[in-house]
Design an enzyme around this catalytic site. Sequence first.
Site, PDB file in Angstrom:
ATOM      1  N   HIS A 177      -7.769  -4.965  -1.440  1.00 19.38           N
ATOM      2  CA  HIS A 177      -6.461  -4.589  -0.713  1.00 19.38           C
ATOM      3  C   HIS A 177      -6.085  -5.288   0.122  1.00 19.38           C
ATOM      4  O   HIS A 177      -4.956  -5.415   0.496  1.00 19.38           O
ATOM      5  CB  HIS A 177      -6.783  -2.953  -0.582  1.00 19.38           C
ATOM      6  CG  HIS A 177      -5.635  -2.156  -0.300  1.00 19.38           C
ATOM      7  ND1 HIS A 177      -4.777  -1.963  -1.169  1.00 19.38           N
ATOM      8  CD2 HIS A 177      -5.218  -1.608   0.875  1.00 19.38           C
ATOM      9  CE1 HIS A 177      -3.740  -1.448  -0.585  1.00 19.38           C
ATOM     10  NE2 HIS A 177      -4.038  -0.926   0.486  1.00 19.38           N
ATOM     11  N   SER A 184       0.724  -1.216  -0.140  1.00 17.01           N
ATOM     12  CA  SER A 184       0.255   0.002   0.266  1.00 17.01           C
ATOM     13  C   SER A 184       0.901   1.305   0.099  1.00 17.01           C
ATOM     14  O   SER A 184       1.847   1.402  -0.916  1.00 17.01           O
ATOM     15  CB  SER A 184      -1.101   0.016   1.211  1.00 17.01           C
ATOM     16  OG  SER A 184      -2.018   1.027   1.094  1.00 17.01           O
ATOM     17  N   ASP A 210      -8.501  -5.475  -5.930  1.00 20.78           N
ATOM     18  CA  ASP A 210      -8.140  -4.329  -5.279  1.00 20.78           C
ATOM     19  C   ASP A 210      -8.746  -3.159  -5.706  1.00 20.78           C
ATOM     20  O   ASP A 210      -8.725  -3.058  -7.012  1.00 20.78           O
ATOM     21  CB  ASP A 210      -6.534  -4.115  -5.231  1.00 20.78           C
ATOM     22  CG  ASP A 210      -6.348  -2.892  -4.292  1.00 20.78           C
ATOM     23  OD1 ASP A 210      -6.929  -2.030  -4.071  1.00 20.78           O
ATOM     24  OD2 ASP A 210      -4.986  -3.043  -3.767  1.00 20.78           O
TER      25      ASP A 210
END
Length: 334
Positions: A309, A126, A280
């Site tokens: 995600h 991320s 995601d």
Amino acid sequence: MATAKQFVLKDFPLQCGVVLPEAKLVYQVYGELNDQRTNAVLYPTSYGAQHTDVDWLVRPDGILDPSRWCVVMVNMFGNGLSTSPSNDPAVARPGVYFTQYDNVRAQVALINVLGIEQLALVYGWSMGAQQGYHWAALYRDRVQRLAALCGTAKTTDHNKLFLYSLRAALTADPTWTGDRFEGTPDRGFHTFAQIYASWAASQAYYRAKPYLAWGYDSLEDYILRGWEAGYRQRDPHNLLAMIDTWLRCDVGDNPVYQGDYAKAMGSITAKTLVMPATTDLYFTPEDCEAEAALIPNAQYRPISSIWGHRAGNPYQNPEDEAFIKGAIADLLGE
């Protein structure tokens, strides 16, 4: 168990133009450097996370094994441990913000002090992947490998809309004065958590309802105790600061590349693993595949998962953990 340490940089210039008298990085080291100093792994933190939230994968026979690798986990600016609005009045002012360029320049100074010349791997999920891309583009001779999980080197317009909605959710709370919160933003946290949860996992994930097996008795209970309670542990000013960093992420926006994003991506020489999740919604596989095509030595290896995600941080998800572990082992040549 190792304890966290603090590294202080004097007169540290931020990209926004403010010079901090002291900038502090809190970090923790797992494992030991070998005699040749060739086994160092840098693992920057992600949105809202502190190192103890995401270090579960640093364990014997884990994704990063500290018996083989010296893993340096660094808390990014704004996360409440390193310099943040909650612990430094100098950055709790309008117009002061952090960028990933700031994070990585500070981390370079730390790595120098630790006596590490080259990183065998930068591992990031991320916002950690954002930092990894900056490392690989700006310090090419110091990064041998990059694992970018569920993250992009430049924040897309679609992703910015998600971030705008998070900022709006927090600052719509009646405790927001226009500059800061005067009290706990209860309504803001509640709305923020609902938005975050809706994007963080896929539609198929919510159809499957895995959270019912973890002791939650409904969707509402899961959002309240599994999401909102976690974000309530964070200072809302820090949550805004990290949103601002995420919004500004662009590996080309720095004095080295002067706005040339494609040049920055094409300059990466590290052996790169681009690993999105197929579902995601923040960092879509299409966006990540397009970035992989810009990097000369990149492999695109998506995680086939309904977890969205969250597949990139699979502490509740052994299947995706095993996939990531295998991919990282391949990258490291184990």
